[in-house]
Enzyme design. Structure first.
Site: not given
Length: 360
Positions: A88, A188, A190-193
């Site tokens: 990472k 959340g 966002g992109k995934v949620g």
């Protein structure tokens, strides 16, 4: 600032959360780049993991986050059946203010200097367009746009994998994988949620959401008036009748304050490192709350970016991500047979595969 020698170096060399092969501190004064690249393991192949761009309070916090995230990627990649270890990178700064083409190119050169030991991709604060820039200096970059030979946004399959893990959790907890009529709280969006919300609504689940960004909430509720919004995560986890809690923002959502008041019987979400510290998994089990290990269920994205290295095929990736359902059930079964929480069972399976990789 936290004393790095007392905190980070202890984690790296002497704690159970350590054992990393390599940690690289990167600085490019002309662009303002300050980054940390952490390689936890290359036992199964080159380390694979995203790049997080975040305004950390100090450098020690950034290094600690990189170490934790890299370790999680080793376990995630192992259980996803990928021939990759875990790594990472984190870039210190506010992506809205500090992100520039010059900085991303400097970061690409830093990744390239590792000669293929680390393959990068998107994460919090970085996007497909950013990876296109990074790839101009570094061939070991995934998550690029289709126009530049990549697979594009990996959040679609990440959400699909979490959805499969949630179905497996329902199967184990209630004897039926269907989420129809279940009340699911998503923290959340966002992109995934937001993709996860779509899967849940399509199946007929009752969805409750929260996000620190009012605009994100408004976009969901305007498109889906049947979705309920609550002010914050504190309100969400206390929601009456909640069946499933899906943490999909940053890590540490399951802690000494949240677990005792959580109303859900299942936790299954996309956020990395949801357990704030060792022992939380036992607290969940003691309350009868089923925890689907985050690095198992959120592996859809890494499955996609790994496939990109070999010529991306979405249908092939989706078939692999669908297997998260079976892997999650396997972990629950092993947890029951071994008499341990699912997080411990998942760790054992991942460590077994990494050990076999070292011997190969």
């Amino acid at each position: 600032m936290t004393d790095v020698s007392d905190g980070v170096l202890h984690t790296l060399f002497r704690s159970e959360q350590g054992g990393h092969e390599q940690v690289v501190l990167v600085q490019d004064r002309s662009s303002g780049l300050k980054a940390v690249i952490a390689l936890h393991s290359t036992a199964l192949g080159p380390a694979l993991g995203g790049t997080r761009f975040y305004p950390y309070a100090d450098e020690a916090e950034a290094v600690a986050d990189a170490l934790n995230l890299a370790r999680g990627m080793s376990y995630k990649n192992a259980l996803a059946g990928l021939d990759h270890g875990g790594g990472k990178a984190v870039i210190i700064g506010d992506p809205e203010r500090d992100k520039t083409e010059e900085l991303l190119l400097a970061y690409g050169r830093a990744v390239a200097s590792l000669g293929g030991r680390y393959v990068t991709a998107c994460d919090v604060g970085t996007y497909v367009a950013d990876m296109d820039v990074v790839a101009r200096e570094n061939e070991w970059t995934t998550g690029r746009s289709p126009e530049n030979g990549g697979a594009g946004d990996s959040s679609v399959l990440t959400a699909f994998g979490v959805y499969q893990g949630m179905r497996a959790s329902a199967q184990h907890q209630w004897g039926d994988p269907s989420l129809r009529g279940r009340k699911v709280g998503v923290a959340g969006i966002g992109k995934v949620g937001r993709h996860l919300v779509g899967h849940l609504l399509a199946e007929g689940a009752e969805v409750v959401i929260t996000d620190v960004r009012e605009e994100a909430v408004r976009l969901i509720t305007e498109r889906h008036p049947e979705v309920t919004a609550v002010p914050d995560t504190e309100a969400l986890i206390r929601t009456a009748g909640l069946n499933v809690y899906a943490p999909c923002a940053l890590g540490g959502a399951l802690n000494d304050a949240s677990v005792p008041v959580l109303t859900a019987q299942v936790v299954c979400g996309a956020a990395n490192n949801q357990l704030a510290h060792p022992g939380i998994e036992k607290d969940l089990a003691d309350r009868g709350i089923l925890y689907a290990p985050d690095y198992v269920v959120n592996a859809g994205g890494v499955i996609q970016v790994a496939d990109e290295l070999h010529g991306f095929d979405f249908d092939r990736c989706k078939q692999k991500a669908a297997k998260i359902f079976d892997t999650t059930l396997e972990i629950f079964a092993r947890a029951k047979s071994d008499g341990v929480p699912p997080a411990a069972a998942a760790d054992r399976l991942a460590e077994q595969r990494m050990a076999e990789g070292r011997r190969a």
